[in-house]
Design a protein around this motif. Structure first.
Motif, PDB file in Angstrom:
ATOM      1  N   HIS A 135      66.627 -20.442   0.967  1.00 33.71           N
ATOM      2  CA  HIS A 135      66.189 -20.781  -0.390  1.00 33.71           C
ATOM      3  C   HIS A 135      67.125 -20.101  -1.384  1.00 33.71           C
ATOM      4  CE1 HIS A 135      64.160 -16.960   0.575  1.00 33.71           C
ATOM      5  NE2 HIS A 135      64.490 -16.672  -0.670  1.00 33.71           N
ATOM      6  N   HIS A 137      67.796 -18.341  -5.473  1.00 32.05           N
ATOM      7  CA  HIS A 137      67.294 -17.706  -6.699  1.00 32.05           C
ATOM      8  C   HIS A 137      68.328 -17.960  -7.787  1.00 32.05           C
ATOM      9  CE1 HIS A 137      64.193 -15.341  -4.504  1.00 32.05           C
ATOM     10  NE2 HIS A 137      65.086 -15.388  -3.514  1.00 32.05           N
ATOM     11  N   GLU A 147      69.404 -11.970  -7.383  1.00 31.29           N
ATOM     12  CA  GLU A 147      68.412 -10.904  -7.235  1.00 31.29           C
ATOM     13  C   GLU A 147      69.092  -9.553  -7.067  1.00 31.29           C
ATOM     14  OE1 GLU A 147      65.218 -12.295  -4.363  1.00 31.29           O
ATOM     15  OE2 GLU A 147      64.318 -12.245  -6.356  1.00 31.29           O
ATOM     16  N   HIS A 160      69.460 -17.003   0.065  1.00 31.76           N
ATOM     17  CA  HIS A 160      68.870 -16.177   1.125  1.00 31.76           C
ATOM     18  C   HIS A 160      68.624 -17.045   2.353  1.00 31.76           C
ATOM     19  CE1 HIS A 160      67.158 -13.209  -2.067  1.00 31.76           C
ATOM     20  NE2 HIS A 160      68.415 -12.956  -1.766  1.00 31.76           N
ATOM     21  N   THR A 241      61.445 -10.349  -1.299  1.00 36.35           N
ATOM     22  CA  THR A 241      61.520 -10.152  -2.754  1.00 36.35           C
ATOM     23  C   THR A 241      60.430 -10.909  -3.493  1.00 36.35           C
ATOM     24  OG1 THR A 241      63.052 -11.999  -3.124  1.00 36.35           O
ATOM     25  CG2 THR A 241      64.029  -9.851  -2.579  1.00 36.35           C
TER      26      THR A 241
HETATM   27 ZN   LIG Z   1      64.796 -14.908  -1.575  1.00 36.87          ZN
END
Ligand SMILES: [Zn+2]
Length: 381
Positions: A135, A137, A147, A160, A241
């Motif tokens: 996925h 961010h 992140e 990630h 996270t």
């Molecule tokens: Zn993530």
């Protein structure tokens, strides 16, 4: 000559101060860039639904989120510890045939691609890990949204790839054990060209704009989503996270970044909506305290920049890769070297000029001519 030297030192001092102020300014911006959203928390305590707007309060509903081995973190390169035992990350089964169908879903927090269990990390970790999903961010059209940060710098976006230890039967079983999960993280930046691997995801986003929507996408080479260089990375123990923030993730954050075109990045940050039907943006958590944890590096951060290494791809994936090196032994150092170079050159010119006009003594003007290499100046951009 001593007057010149004095002036030069004063000038140098001034420039150093200016450079320092400039950097302090960026740090201030970065520290506040994620905090523009209101901290109001409309939903009462105990609700099982979380959002990035109430990320400061996750710890009330999910106790682990308030613990002391949380992710993401800022990686201060000067404080990382070089560990020669960290071998290159090796991937197997990442190249999927187009006949495979992968589920791509907007879950209200991110876009998530489910991965078959045939994908695995076979090198770089002490144990074997199987892929579960990947996925992303991201930020917004006006700001970055990775992140993790490096030396306080936030990148445009972050991928990630989530894996679980093969000694457990499933992701959900593994996620509660300290050695349960391994996540490969890489930073995305804007580059000059369209990235064909990311296009395999991005071209479907318009079909999953609303939370819960999903689409099946043909298989492709998943390794193409990661940097070409899997040798240079940081490693530390942290957490998911997002809630429930379990502290069961062995993190790998790659040093090399991945490049997307400007249009692709715009597509990523503007296509999806969250559960409130608002734009799904800034879906990143702020960096968490290290609390004594150590961050290992697979390479010596102070000495080299990765351009000295061949950028081959460990045989895991073919084709052109769209990635580039990003952070070097510190932008500040590069600026300092640039300034030093300029100052020294200026001093040298003054020196020559003075001695020419005086046209008197014999000198040795060649003495300080060849000590410079311009190698670091290109990093200041
Ligand atoms: Zn993530």
């Amino acid at each position: 000559m001593s007057r010149v030297a004095l002036r030069v030192s004063l000038l140098l001092l001034l420039l150093l101060l200016l450079a320092d102020l400039g950097r302090a300014g960026t740090e201030f911006d970065q520290e506040h860039d994620g905090e523009d959203s209101p901290h109001s928390r409309e939903k009462g305590p105990g609700h099982s639904h979380w959002s990035y707007e109430d990320r400061d309060y996750w710890g009330q509903d999910y106790l682990d989120c308030a613990d002391n081995m949380q992710s993401p973190i800022n990686i201060d390169m000067a404080k990382t510890i070089f560990s020669p035992q960290l071998r290159p990350i090796q991937l197997s089964g990442y190249s999927l045939p187009a006949s495979d169908r992968l589920r791509l879903r907007n879950n209200g927090h991110t876009v998530l691609l489910e991965l078959p269990e045939s994908l695995a990390i076979t090198g770089g970790y002490a144990q074997q890990y199987r892929a579960a999903q990947l996925h992303l961010h991201w930020g917004s059209p006006s700001g970055p949204g990775s992140e993790h940060t490096i030396n306080g710098r936030r990148f445009a976006a972050e991928i990630h790839v989530v894996h679980y230890n093969t000694k457990y039967d499933s992701f959900s079983e593994a996620m509660v054990y300290p050695d349960g999960l391994a996540v490969l993280g890489a930073f995305l930046e804007v580059g000059p060209r369209e990235n064909p691997y990311y296009q395999e995801i991005l071209k479907h986003l318009s079909k999953i704009q609303r939370e819960g929507e999903e689409v099946l996408v043909p298989g492709f080479n998943i390794a193409g989503l990661l940097p070409a260089n899997l040798k240079l990375y940081f490693h530390y123990n942290g957490s998911l996270t997002t809630p429930p923030c379990f502290q069961t993730v062995k993190w790998t954050v790659f040093n090399q970044t991945v490049l997307l075109s400007h249009d692709q990045m715009l597509t990523l940050v503007t296509s999806l909506r969250n559960d409130d039907s608002k734009p799904l943006q800034n879906n990143y958590r702020l960096v968490q305290g290290l609390h004594g944890r150590r961050v290992l590096a697979s390479f010596q951060t102070t000495l080299l920049s990765e351009k000295h290494l061949p950028s081959d791809s460990d045989g895991s994936a073919g084709g052109e890769r769209h990635s580039s090196s990003s952070f070097h032994a510190g932008d500040v150092l590069a600026v300092l070297f640039g300034v030093l170079f300029a100052i020294t050159a200026l001093a040298f010119l003054l020196y020559i000029y003075k001695h020419r006009s005086q046209n008197a003594r014999l000198d040795s003007p060649t003495k300080s001519k060849v000590i410079y290499t311009a190698a670091t100046t290109e990093n200041t951009a």
